[in-house]
Write an enzyme that holds these catalytic residues in place. Structure first.
Site, short mmCIF file in Angstrom:
data_model
loop_
_atom_site.label_atom_id
_atom_site.label_comp_id
_atom_site.label_asym_id
_atom_site.label_seq_id
_atom_site.Cartn_x
_atom_site.Cartn_y
_atom_site.Cartn_z
N GLY A 110 0.83 -1.19 0.00
CA GLY A 110 0.00 0.00 0.00
C GLY A 110 0.86 1.24 0.00
N LYS A 111 0.27 2.39 -0.22
CA LYS A 111 0.99 3.65 -0.18
C LYS A 111 0.00 4.79 -0.07
CE LYS A 111 5.43 4.68 -0.39
NZ LYS A 111 6.50 3.88 0.21
N GLY A 112 0.44 5.91 0.48
CA GLY A 112 -0.44 7.06 0.61
C GLY A 112 0.34 8.34 0.72
N ASP A 151 7.56 8.01 5.31
CA ASP A 151 8.00 8.05 3.93
C ASP A 151 8.63 9.43 3.72
OD1 ASP A 151 7.59 8.12 0.77
OD2 ASP A 151 7.30 6.06 1.42
#
Length: 425
Positions: A110-112, A151
């Site tokens: 996942g990533k955001g 991140d």
């Protein structure tokens, strides 16, 4: 393959899709699985109204993408950067899927992130932004659903605010909802250095495999944030000569070697944690891009994606490239480097130390039992070493580049899980 291939104007997503389709075709993956794995399971956009310090209200755009949960909870950071958009998050989320698979840990990808310039925000504004983002994505995150992490431009403070917001919304303490927390609040000793240590481990094993002595090996590290810093520290301690480093303030070149300890001390004391103003005897200040083209054994790009591209790859002089950032070398650049005889170790192998370290923190959170830093590193380094040789040996046996080998190994594990679990919901 009869599947209609997706394309994107977003360079990072288009790169991720091209790499996936090429690997899927080579391994003969069924069309149905290609369709499933080329798309994210879930992608959401959220509006984040924030009261600024001056009393005005600004609305920021936030995103969270869950590419795959076939192997376990989605795993991936969230970043604060002006260029964040849904396609970037999809691309990075897919890379997290392959990274976690290759690492052999029980996570999907996942990533955001939030589209903003964090340099323009005060700490109070960053806190309000983070808490609002956490509240907006609360329905889809959780210890067994989706576990964010730091991140670009996010770190321990943001993780604490995120965790605290989710815990208060749910009326119970959920430390495992994020990783990358400070040690004092359910963090893990060793986590901060994990990604850079993992990249450096791959560099050392690569040099060993090509019979280049790490002592005296010339290394360029583009990007001097968390990953680049610990990569530099680890390689310096191993006896390598760090001849070039850089950050947003430019490049710093010293043919006889950067004094890594002094550079780290400078950044630590700098108000914005930058290399700006760093000096030492024999140091030359150059542009941030020029540092990519210095004469060296190893180039390790540890900043943002697309640093080495079709326009500048021909200028790279290093014999080996080990990707510390996500997607720092574009497909066009990859082909150019291959034609030049440059050997490249891909990002989702080299920088997987971070997600393996996150997995360690999550395991400790779920059990309420913590390890020493020595125990942490003694688990991390062997896993990184094993993963390196799994890809290295597969690449040699199959006569393919390490990037393709890594994709083939990673995709197969996820595809097998999807087949076993089926395609319901």
């Amino acid at each position: 393959m009869s599947v209609k291939k997706r394309t994107s104007k977003n360079v990072l997503l288009d790169t991720a899709l091209k790499n996936f389709y090429a690997a899927a075709e080579e391994m003969g993956l069924e069309d149905g699985l290609v369709e499933v794995l080329s798309r994210p399971e879930r992608a959401i956009s959220v509006s984040l109204p924030i009261t600024m310090d001056d009393g005005s209200v600004r609305v920021f755009e936030g995103y969270r993408v869950q590419h795959s949960t076939a192997l376990g909870p989605a795993k991936g950071g969230f970043r604060y950067h002006p260029d964040v958009d849904i396609e970037e998050c999809e691309a990075l989320g897919s890379l997290m899927t392959w990274k976690c698979s290759l690492a052999g840990i029980p996570y999907g990808g996942g990533k955001g992130g939030v589209s903003c310039d964090p340099m323009e925000l005060s700490m109070a504004e960053r806190e309000r932004l983070t808490r609002t983002f956490a509240a907006r994505v609360a329905p889809i995150v959780g210890e067994w659903a989706d576990v964010p992490a730091p991140d670009v431009n996010t770190g321990a403070p943001e993780m604490v605010w995120f965790m605290d917001t989710i815990s208060k919304l749910r009326g119970k303490f959920e430390p495992g909802v994020v990783t990358g927390k400070p040690i004092s609040i359910w963090g893990s000793k060793g986590r901060t250095a994990a990604t850079g240590l993992g990249v450096a481990t791959c560099i050392k094993e690569l040099l060993k495999s090509v019979k280049v002595d790490v002592k005296g090996a010339r290394v360029i590290i583009q990007g001097f944030g968390n990953v680049g810093t610990f990569n530099a520290i680890t390689m310096d301690k191993a006896g390598a000569k760090i001849v070039g480093i850089s950050d947003i303030t430019g490049g710093y070149y010293a043919p006889n070697g950067i004094d890594v300890e002094k550079a780290v001390q400078h950044v630590t004391k700098h108000p914005k944690k930058l290399l700006e103003g760093y000096t030492q005897p024999g140091l030359e200040k150059i542009s941030g891009e020029e540092v990519l083209f210095l004469d060296a054994d190893v180039l390790s790009p540890c900043a943002l994606e697309g640093a080495v591209n079709g326009k500048n790859a021909g200028n790279v002089k290093a014999k080996y490239v080990v990707e510390g950032a996500n997607g720092p070398v574009t497909p066009e650049a990859d082909e150019i480097l291959t034609d030049k005889g440059v050997l490249l170790i891909p990002d989702f192998l080299a920088n997987s130390g971070g997600v393996i370290g996150s997995y360690f923190e999550w395991v400790q959170n779920l059990n309420g039992f913590f390890w020493t830093e020595e125990e942490y590193n003694n688990r991390l380094i062997p896993i990184m070493t094993d993963n390196f040789y799994r890809v290295w040996n597969y690449a040699k046996a199959q006569g393919v580049k390490p990037r393709r080998a890594a994709f083939l190994v990673a995709i197969k594990r996820v595809a097998d899980a999807v087949k076993m679990r089926g395609t319901f919901l």
